[in-house]
Design an enzyme around this catalytic site. Structure first.
Site, PDB file in Angstrom:
ATOM      1  CB  CYS A 108      -0.920  -0.006   1.219  1.00 57.92           C
ATOM      2  SG  CYS A 108      -1.960   1.470   1.367  1.00 57.92           S
ATOM      3  CB  CYS A 128      -0.989   2.473   5.044  1.00 58.42           C
ATOM      4  SG  CYS A 128      -1.841   0.863   4.979  1.00 58.42           S
ATOM      5  CB  CYS A 132     -37.000  -9.082 -10.197  1.00 54.93           C
ATOM      6  SG  CYS A 132     -36.089  -8.884 -11.736  1.00 54.93           S
ATOM      7  CG  HIS A 182     -30.068 -15.912 -18.135  1.00 54.53           C
ATOM      8  ND1 HIS A 182     -29.100 -16.872 -18.366  1.00 54.53           N
ATOM      9  CD2 HIS A 182     -30.475 -16.105 -16.843  1.00 54.53           C
ATOM     10  CE1 HIS A 182     -28.917 -17.596 -17.277  1.00 54.53           C
ATOM     11  NE2 HIS A 182     -29.737 -17.161 -16.342  1.00 54.53           N
TER      12      HIS A 182
END
Length: 326
Positions: A111, A116, A183, A207
């Site tokens: 990072c 850090c 859905c 699909h």
């Protein structure tokens, strides 16, 4: 009149958008964008069509500088999440992104945020582990979220979370949905991927019409036996169903279009142009509309049957039969 609030507005209250030609009043657009940014729906689309709003228009319409800064942060994060070569630092309270294109052979990443310096793995995206291979990733994020105390309750909780939280197949973003049979056509707000909630595969709009066993509504795909029986029924019953549908559609279209056109022309309201015509003119207008519809209806019928029937036959005796052979 603004199409959103339905209030009359002066022309200068309708700002022009660079993405499309739709117009809404400034107050409605500001409220719409504030809500979109608050819900992290970035990039925001036009309220009338799917066209994404240009960042310049969003900056011009957002009222508060804090909202504009949040919009920029969300927009940048969406773009980075959609990039398959971007990795996020796993350290707590660190949201630094590392561009790791071409790092698959050398998976040790660091990072770059000041203070850090966390080292992590490119493949599993976990803290660096030089002593062994990557740990297998869980199928869903629920395996990491569920830490119950009681085994019986923990299994139920883990199963519920596994059903409610899944991963986008393209960008691996966490997607939450109540698995209540609603859905199953999901659209990732991060990368725009359209995928099926049941099989977690990128899909097209057909699909759920394919013999995959996934249904538009439902909690799980069909079983193999049910899927095969349904496909056999389609192959054997297709001629009868197509003949019945064509036998109903042909007279309905041929007779229904002239009737609809005649009623539509005859039903001129008090404020319409039709009310200013005399009785003879109205009769002539209705007659001409019906005659025109009688001429056009057979053409529409022929096109519907001539295009629809071959498409259905191709699907049934092509896609379905191929799926059965597999």
């Amino acid at each position: 009149e603004c199409p959103l609030c339905l209030l009359p507005q002066p022309p200068e209250a309708f700002p022009a958008l660079g993405s499309c030609s739709h117009r809404s009043c400034r107050a409605c657009l500001e409220r719409y964008l504030c809500l979109a940014v608050a819900e992290s729906r970035v990039p925001a689309a036009c309220p009338h069509c799917p066209a994404p709003l240009l960042p310049a228009d969003v900056h011009r319409l957002l009222p508060a500088p804090a909202l504009r800064d949040k919009y920029e942060q969300f927009l940048l994060r969406r773009l980075l999440l959609a990039d398959p070569g971007t990795r996020w630092c796993p350290a707590p309270d660190c949201s630094y992104a590392v561009f790791a294109h071409g790092c698959a052979d050398c998976p040790r990443l660091t990072c770059g945020r000041e203070g850090c310096g966390t080292e992590f793995c490119y493949h599993c995206r976990q803290p660096w582990h030089p002593e062994g291979p990557c740990a297998p990733l869980p199928a869903t994020p629920a395996a990491q979220l569920a830490q119950p105390e009681e085994p019986a309750h923990g299994e139920a909780l883990g199963q519920a979370e596994a059903e409610d939280i899944k991963v986008c197949p393209r960008c691996s973003a966490f997607i939450m949905k109540i698995n209540d049979g609603s859905c199953n056509r999901m659209n990732c707000t991060v990368c725009g991927c359209l995928f099926c909630w049941l099989c977690l595969q990128e899909i097209s709009d057909v699909h759920f019409l394919s013999p995959s066993g996934c249904t538009f509504w439902g909690k799980r795909p069909w079983s193999r036996t049910r899927r095969i029986l349904w496909q056999l029924g389609m192959v054997l019953g297709a001629p009868m169903v197509i003949s019945l549908a064509a036998g109903v559609a042909v007279p309905v279209i041929t007779i229904g279009i002239p009737i609809y056109m005649g009623r539509k022309v005859l039903a001129g309201g008090p404020g319409s142009r039709r009310s200013s015509l005399s009785g003879c003119q109205q009769c002539l207008s209705v007659t001409s509309s019906v005659l025109l519809a009688l001429f056009v209806a057979p053409i529409i019928t022929a096109l519907t049957v001539g295009v629809g029937v071959p498409l259905v036959l191709t699907y049934v005796y092509g896609t379905v039969v191929l799926s059965l052979c597999r």
